[in-house]
Design a protein around this motif. Structure first.
Motif, PDB file in Angstrom:
ATOM      1  N   ARG A   1      -9.910  -2.865  29.183  1.00 52.66           N
ATOM      2  CA  ARG A   1     -11.240  -2.372  28.811  1.00 52.66           C
ATOM      3  C   ARG A   1     -11.600  -1.132  29.605  1.00 52.66           C
ATOM      4  N   ASP A   2     -11.252  -1.118  30.910  1.00 52.72           N
ATOM      5  CA  ASP A   2     -11.562   0.049  31.739  1.00 52.72           C
ATOM      6  C   ASP A   2     -10.797   1.265  31.232  1.00 52.72           C
ATOM      7  N   ARG A   3      -9.546   1.082  30.837  1.00 52.34           N
ATOM      8  CA  ARG A   3      -8.753   2.191  30.316  1.00 52.34           C
ATOM      9  C   ARG A   3      -9.382   2.715  29.003  1.00 52.34           C
ATOM     10  N   ARG A   4      -9.776   1.790  28.143  1.00 53.16           N
ATOM     11  CA  ARG A   4     -10.361   2.212  26.883  1.00 53.16           C
ATOM     12  C   ARG A   4     -11.688   2.972  27.135  1.00 53.16           C
ATOM     13  N   THR A   5     -12.370   2.627  28.162  1.00 47.97           N
ATOM     14  CA  THR A   5     -13.611   3.345  28.479  1.00 47.97           C
ATOM     15  C   THR A   5     -13.304   4.801  28.878  1.00 47.97           C
ATOM     16  N   ASP A   6     -12.253   4.969  29.731  1.00 46.74           N
ATOM     17  CA  ASP A   6     -11.889   6.310  30.145  1.00 46.74           C
ATOM     18  C   ASP A   6     -11.425   7.150  28.943  1.00 46.74           C
ATOM     19  N   LEU A   7     -10.636   6.560  28.066  1.00 52.08           N
ATOM     20  CA  LEU A   7     -10.147   7.275  26.892  1.00 52.08           C
ATOM     21  C   LEU A   7     -11.309   7.632  25.960  1.00 52.08           C
TER      22      LEU A   7
ATOM     23  N   GLN B   1     -13.068  10.589  27.259  1.00 47.82           N
ATOM     24  CA  GLN B   1     -12.275  11.805  27.059  1.00 47.82           C
ATOM     25  C   GLN B   1     -12.186  12.166  25.573  1.00 47.82           C
ATOM     26  N   GLY B   2     -12.711  11.246  24.701  1.00 48.47           N
ATOM     27  CA  GLY B   2     -12.684  11.507  23.260  1.00 48.47           C
ATOM     28  C   GLY B   2     -11.362  11.218  22.616  1.00 48.47           C
ATOM     29  N   ALA B   3     -10.533  10.400  23.336  1.00 41.32           N
ATOM     30  CA  ALA B   3      -9.198  10.099  22.794  1.00 41.32           C
ATOM     31  C   ALA B   3      -9.246   8.954  21.791  1.00 41.32           C
ATOM     32  N   ILE B   4     -10.240   8.058  21.922  1.00 41.77           N
ATOM     33  CA  ILE B   4     -10.346   6.916  21.000  1.00 41.77           C
ATOM     34  C   ILE B   4     -11.776   6.860  20.469  1.00 41.77           C
ATOM     35  N   SER B   5     -11.865   6.071  19.425  1.00 42.27           N
ATOM     36  CA  SER B   5     -13.195   5.947  18.802  1.00 42.27           C
ATOM     37  C   SER B   5     -14.029   4.868  19.518  1.00 42.27           C
ATOM     38  N   ARG B   6     -15.283   4.924  19.158  1.00 43.74           N
ATOM     39  CA  ARG B   6     -16.216   3.917  19.718  1.00 43.74           C
ATOM     40  C   ARG B   6     -15.860   2.495  19.248  1.00 43.74           C
ATOM     41  N   GLU B   7     -15.332   2.370  18.089  1.00 46.42           N
ATOM     42  CA  GLU B   7     -14.981   1.055  17.537  1.00 46.42           C
ATOM     43  C   GLU B   7     -13.889   0.402  18.359  1.00 46.42           C
ATOM     44  N   GLU B   8     -12.900   1.135  18.739  1.00 43.05           N
ATOM     45  CA  GLU B   8     -11.804   0.574  19.530  1.00 43.05           C
ATOM     46  C   GLU B   8     -12.318   0.115  20.888  1.00 43.05           C
ATOM     47  N   LEU B   9     -13.243   0.868  21.470  1.00 38.66           N
ATOM     48  CA  LEU B   9     -13.819   0.455  22.757  1.00 38.66           C
ATOM     49  C   LEU B   9     -14.615  -0.828  22.605  1.00 38.66           C
ATOM     50  N   ASP B  10     -15.384  -0.959  21.514  1.00 40.19           N
ATOM     51  CA  ASP B  10     -16.182  -2.187  21.300  1.00 40.19           C
ATOM     52  C   ASP B  10     -15.287  -3.415  21.116  1.00 40.19           C
TER      53      ASP B  10
END
Length: 441
Positions: free
Chosen positions: A178-184, A187-196
């Protein structure tokens, strides 16, 4: 002096007879005349001889008689009879408390039974099956109670700890991802959906770990007191249900409540009876009782525990007064006396019983044998008195009227014109008359 009868010369008769042996009519007439003259003369001679041989009668000698000297009494005792009936001390109408089919009647009418003896039985197959089901449920409840009281096993606690540890490792990995997905995402590397999605997965693991930790702590703490108490109540409930069924099974048997005899058996095997329906009639076989109605004043004169005599048929039995019922009998308005008969004989219930009670009557009079009574006019009675006059040595008979007050066997109590000291002729009264001279042996 009476003259001697004249003689008759028969020579003329003989000379007048013909030589033939056959009497002539004249001879028949002559012989008849002679017979008519001879009979009165012979009778007169006989009477003359009897009068000369009979002597004048001599004077009569006094007639010997038996007498009784009168003694006065001021009272007499009579025996009163009061009737009642023979009853058993206890009588019970027996029936089943529960309904069912009668499968066995173990006694017949007239049989003697002992207290506690089985007398009849119902079909109990359904009750037996119900009891077996309740026993199985009770065993299950007891096992659960033992498990709660003993607590969880060590293996269960170890498995719960392992589950908690596994979830903690999964949670640690999920948090890192989850912490990695937050950093990405920043940085705009992933979408908000993937983080959720990653955040939701991490939260779910946290919940699962919390649940596993709670279960482990529960196992470590053991069973709660409330759970143990609830299970114990369940066990007791099943015990009560089993006991209720056992009571119903016991009610399917009629036992004799006391020693006695079977007087009636109105049903037979196979009959479906309801609760309380009469199946047998039992009467106590001990000493019978007599229940006798007495006038209130007579009943109050009896003492409880006093000994009395009761007649049943032609037999007499000693009895004891055990009770005087406090209420008057409605129809006869008498007090019921209860007497226990001292006998081991088998008396038929319902027989007539008679209580014999002495009663004293205050009446003056004289006791006489009944043979001294002489019937008089208009239904009255008299007695003959042997009275010796003052100026004479002769004892003569005098008749005195009396009144019968009471009769008792072969003697009577009388009143009348007699007094103490009179000598009453007691036998042979038919041979004497008033004024006759008698002698007393």
């Amino acid at each position: 002096m009476t003259e001697a009868p004249a003689s008759i010369d028969l020579s003329s008769v003989k000379s007048a007879a013909p030589l033939s042996n056959v009497p002539t009519p004249r001879q028949w007439r002559l012989w008849g005349a002679i017979a008519l003259i001879a009979v009165p003369l012979s009778v007169g001679a006989s009477l003359h001889q009897f009068s000369q041989s009979t002597e004048p009668p001599s004077a009569e000698s006094p007639l010997p008689v038996e007498v009784m000297v009168l003694t006065s009494v001021n009272a007499y005792t009579v025996e009163r009879q009061y009737t009642g009936e023979i009853v058993a001390q206890r009588s019970s109408t027996l029936g089943f408390e529960v309904e069912g089919t009668v499968v066995a009647l173990l006694v017949d009418e007239g049989d003697r039974v002992a207290a506690g003896q089985p007398l009849a039985r119902l079909d109990i197959r359904s009750l037996t099956t119900q009891r077996q089901q309740l026993v199985a449920q009770q065993d299950q409840a007891i096992a659960t109670l033992n498990e709660l009281q003993n607590g969880p096993r060590r293996q269960s606690i170890a498995a719960a700890r392992a589950a908690v540890g596994d979830l903690e490792q999964q949670l640690a990995l999920a948090r890192t991802q989850r912490d990695r997905r937050t950093d990405l995402y920043e940085q705009g590397a992933i979408s908000r959906e993937e983080l959720d999605q990653e955040t939701f997965s991490t939260a779910a693991l946290e919940n699962r770990r919390a649940q596993a930790q709670s279960e482990l702590e529960e196992l470590l703490a053991g069973s709660r007191p409330e759970q143990i108490a609830a299970q114990m109540a369940r066990v007791r409930q099943l015990e009560a249900s089993i006991e209720s069924v056992e009571i119903d099974i016991s009610k399917a048997v009629i036992n004799a409540p006391f020693d006695g005899r079977i007087s009636d058996r109105p049903v037979d095997e196979g009959v479906v009876v309801s609760g309380g329906q009469t199946v047998l009639q039992l009467v106590e076989g001990g000493a019978p009782e007599a229940r006798i109605g007495l006038p209130a004043d007579v009943a109050h004169s009896l003492a409880l525990g006093s000994s009395q005599t009761v007649e049943v048929g032609d037999r007499s039995f000693p009895a004891t007064v055990t009770a005087l019922l406090p209420k008057l009998e409605i129809t006869s308005r008498t007090v019921t006396a209860v007497l226990t008969l001292d006998t081991s004989d088998d008396l038929t219930l319902g027989q007539t019983a008679r209580l014999l009670l002495p009663e004293t009557q205050s009446t003056a009079g004289f006791w006489l044998p009944s043979t001294a009574l002489v019937p008089g006019d208009q239904g009255l009675w008299s007695v003959y008195i042997a009275d010796t006059e003052a100026n004479s040595s002769e004892t003569k008979v005098a008749r005195q009227p009396v009144e019968i007050v009471h009769t008792e066997g072969d003697r009577v109590l009388v009143q009348g014109l007699v007094q103490t000291g009179d000598r009453v002729i007691t036998s042979g009264t038919h041979r004497v008359v008033s004024g006759q001279t008698v002698s007393i042996p």
